[in-house]
Design a protein around this motif. Structure first.
Motif: not given
Length: 519
Positions: A121-127
């Motif tokens: 699982t990955g998050l890239v960008g705005k939180w």
């Protein structure tokens, strides 16, 4: 950062890599920012070309009745990840850049559920859902937790909040990137810290003038909301941001070609400040707002090429949508209002970001999965809050009992197998919620907040018993039919009250625009 750009340059020469298809598909949610229903060519945009998104829509399912849960960003992002309407959480309002995490790590998210089923699982960008604990001040100079890792993301590369809010730095796996220990960071939204120039004290340093709220600490020639001191080596360059985020998204995909992955690619386009890379300046006839849309589309095209080169395109479900409706002027005098011409960023709908009108929450929404999703246009009524239950069903994950109860399994609608969607959904705006059921829309009595042309917020006042619209014949929500159909008004009002409760019981949750930290 040089390695990121090297990754982009190497894409054209990469040899085809054979990846063994997992039993479960890869999933990518591309979450745009402030992109309206009418901002894409496939939804009728003029003055801007979006060929890659148009291709997704032509080859996949293009939805006409898909909604963000809210007309502002933090609430929508909270709902999408948790499967819970944001009005159920008093803290899920537009957050300052130093707010604590508002997702309870004990609650399931899309990321944590998929991770439990073997997904990377990955998050890239705005939180923009908060970082750290509410019980103690956040130290930006050490490990930042809780954050994305604690709610299910194995990997994260993101900004804390938005481009117009400090801190203006990237955070990777809980650490600020490029931070010099001899120049520690400090962030404050209540009073100035340090001696950095601000937009008010040094307007001559600005590339774009801003209103008072956005005229605090200057980073990279742009003033922001809030004050920041130190961390100079870690501060970002705005024009490079889309390439940086794209590069990290590519790296995540290429690192996980042998296992199923979930990527939450939360793009910043076209939130203010709109500062597209110089190679995209003039790419549209709408000024920097349109140029940012073109840059967004190009980045998505590049991502599609990466999937194809790695043999992943036919085993990847892509969902594209946006967090809330569009806004032209939003704190920076960047010409978006003056250069908009005949373009209708909300499409046929009334209003935009912040408002309870359809333009605030009715979103572009596309699903694309070659070989599985067939080309179609769907009128199914769906909400982004439904993604959690739907993706859980797709991957065989069980949602814990009494969790994510607002999320409905609409997988068949997402895959284009049916146009049967929700019976009704809630649209949250600043200070109020509205409801849509079938072709009907009900807005209760009160004030509908809108962003004005010169920076001020104004309100449309709805008198009792509220406003009732028949959307198929009145997309502009101009003809209030409440006096003709009192039984329908009572039906929708009762449903709305059942979901959100009485206004008097929720007064503390609603002033999202008050104070110096919110806009």
């Amino acid at each position: 950062m040089k390695n990121i750009h090297k990754t982009l340059l190497l894409l054209g020469s990469m040899a085809g890599l054979s990846a063994s298809f997992a039993e479960t598909p890869n999933i990518i949610i591309i979450y745009a920012d402030d992109v309206g229903y009418g901002d894409l060519g496939c939804y009728g945009a003029t003055g801007v070309d979006t060929p890659n998104l148009d291709m997704l829509a032509e080859s996949g399912v293009r939805f006409t009745s898909a909604y963000a849960t809210a007309a502002t960003c933090t609430p929508s992002r909270y709902s999408l990840l948790t499967g819970e309407y944001a009005f159920r959480n008093d803290d899920a309002v537009i957050l300052p850049g130093n707010a604590p995490l508002i997702i309870d790590p004990a609650k399931p998210t899309i990321a944590s559920l998929l991770k439990s089923n073997g997904y990377a699982t990955g998050l890239v960008g705005k939180w923009h859902i908060g970082l750290g604990s509410p019980s103690e001040p956040l130290d930006w100079n050490g490990e930042i937790a809780p954050g994305p890792r604690e709610v299910g993301f194995d990997y994260s590369f993101h900004m804390a909040a938005t481009g117009d809010r400090v801190p203006s730095v990237y955070i990777e796996n809980g650490r600020v990137i490029g931070l010099d220990s001899g120049d520690p960071m400090e962030v404050n939204y209540q009073e100035p810290v340090g001696n950095d120039p601000t937009g008010i004290s040094h307007p001559q340093l600005l590339r774009t003038q801003a209103d008072e709220q956005h005229a605090k600490t200057i980073v990279d020639g742009t003033s922001r909301i809030g004050y920041m001191n130190g961390g100079n080596s870690a501060r970002w360059t705005d024009t490079e941001m889309p390439d940086i985020f794209l590069g990290k998204a590519v790296e995540f995909i290429e690192s996980n070609v042998e296992e199923p992955f979930f990527l939450y690619y939360a793009m910043h386009e076209n939130h203010v400040p709109r500062l597209p890379h110089p190679r995209f300046r003039g790419a549209s006839s709408l000024g920097v707002r349109g140029d940012a849309l073109v840059q967004m589309d190009w980045s998505i095209g590049h991502l599609l090429e990466v999937l194809k080169v790695n043999g992943l395109d036919e085993n990847t479900l892509i969902i594209f949508t946006s967090d809330n409706g569009p806004v032209l002027y939003d704190g920076y005098y960047d010409g978006a209002m003056q250069l908009n011409k005949e373009h209708r960023p909300s499409g046929p709908w009334r209003g935009g970001k912040y408002s309870a009108w359809e333009g605030g929450t009715r979103m572009p929404f596309i699903t694309y999965w070659p070989g599985t999703v067939e080309s179609s246009i769907s009128d199914a009524l769906i909400s982004q809050v439904d993604l959690l239950a739907s993706l859980a069903a797709l991957t065989g994950v069980e949602v814990p009992e009494e969790r994510a109860t607002d999320s409905q399994n609409l997988l068949d609608a997402l895959l284009g197998k049916t146009e049967v969607g929700r019976e009704y959904l809630i649209e949250q705006a600043v200070k109020m919620e509205a409801i849509r059921k079938g072709p009907w829309k009900y807005v209760p009595e009160g004030e509908v907040t809108n962003r004005g042309k010169i920076g001020k917020f104004y309100t449309d006042t709805i008198a009792a018993p509220g406003a009732l619209f028949y959307l198929p014949e009145d997309p502009g929500e101009e003809n209030n039919l409440a006096h003709l159909y009192p039984a329908k008004v009572e039906e929708l009002k009762a449903l709305l009250d059942k979901e959100v409760g009485a206004k008097s019981a929720r007064a503390s949750t609603r002033d999202q625009l008050g104070g110096a930290v919110n806009k």
